[in-house]
Write an enzyme that holds these catalytic residues in place. Structure first.
Site, PDB file in Angstrom:
ATOM      1  N   HIS A 207      44.531  44.491  27.154  1.00 23.94           N
ATOM      2  CA  HIS A 207      43.062  45.293  27.075  1.00 23.94           C
ATOM      3  C   HIS A 207      43.526  46.003  28.605  1.00 23.94           C
ATOM      4  CE1 HIS A 207      41.329  42.397  28.530  1.00 23.94           C
ATOM      5  NE2 HIS A 207      40.352  42.926  29.824  1.00 23.94           N
TER       6      HIS A 207
ATOM      7  N   HIS B  31      41.385  48.822  31.350  1.00 28.01           N
ATOM      8  CA  HIS B  31      40.266  49.476  31.759  1.00 28.01           C
ATOM      9  C   HIS B  31      40.458  51.204  32.509  1.00 28.01           C
ATOM     10  CE1 HIS B  31      38.660  44.599  32.356  1.00 28.01           C
ATOM     11  NE2 HIS B  31      39.579  44.906  32.936  1.00 28.01           N
TER      12      HIS B  31
END
Ligand code: 5GP
Length: 136
Positions: free
Chosen positions: A99, A101
């Site tokens: 992922h 941010h």
């Protein structure tokens, strides 16, 4: 390994404040934000991190990062964003589902970067040579 908390969010088994979704990716607010607006971009196809993700999945993640970064910035009246990603426990990765941010930034004083080091010319050359030798 593949049944991460993010998979549960994708399947709507765990609630999240979802801000964007397409066939390949989803984006939602981080449950413990660094600042308001802190958003995570996650692929629906699981990979652990940068060391195993395939090119198409990484490209899909980055398309979504670029698509929503201006919206994250503008939603909180910020002037920039950090796009950060941790790969491996040693680098602070907690959720083992790749992922990125997106963290809005209003001002340089909001954050600390890591300390900088000084290298000698020979140290630069030796490290650069080792990296070149390890690229496959
Ligand atoms: P990292 O693996 O990049 O260090 O951090 C994972 C991020 O996921 C953390 O910032 C954490 O707050 C966030 N996170 C962990 N579990 C959940 C969750 O169940 N929901 C949401 N929205 N964020 C989560």
């Amino acid at each position: 390994m593949e049944d991460t908390i993010f998979m549960k969010i994708i399947r709507r088994e765990v609630p999240a404040h979802i801000v964007y979704e397409d066939d390949e990716t989803i984006a939602f607010l981080d449950a413990k934000p660094n600042v308001p607006g802190h958003t995570l971009v996650v692929p629906k196809k699981w990979a652990e991190n940068i060391f195993d993700v395939d090119d198409a999945t990484l490209a899909a993640i980055m398309r979504t990062v670029r698509k929503i970064a201006p919206a994250v910035r503008d939603a909180v009246g910020a002037h920039g964003v950090h796009i950060n990603s941790n790969h491996g426990a040693a680098a602070g990765q907690i959720v083992f589902h790749i992922h990125f941010h997106i963290i809005p930034r209003h001002d340089r004083s909001e954050f600390e970067f890591w300390p900088k080091r000084e290298y000698s010319h020979d140290e630069f050359a030796a490290i650069a040579e080792k990296i070149r030798a390890n690229i496959s």
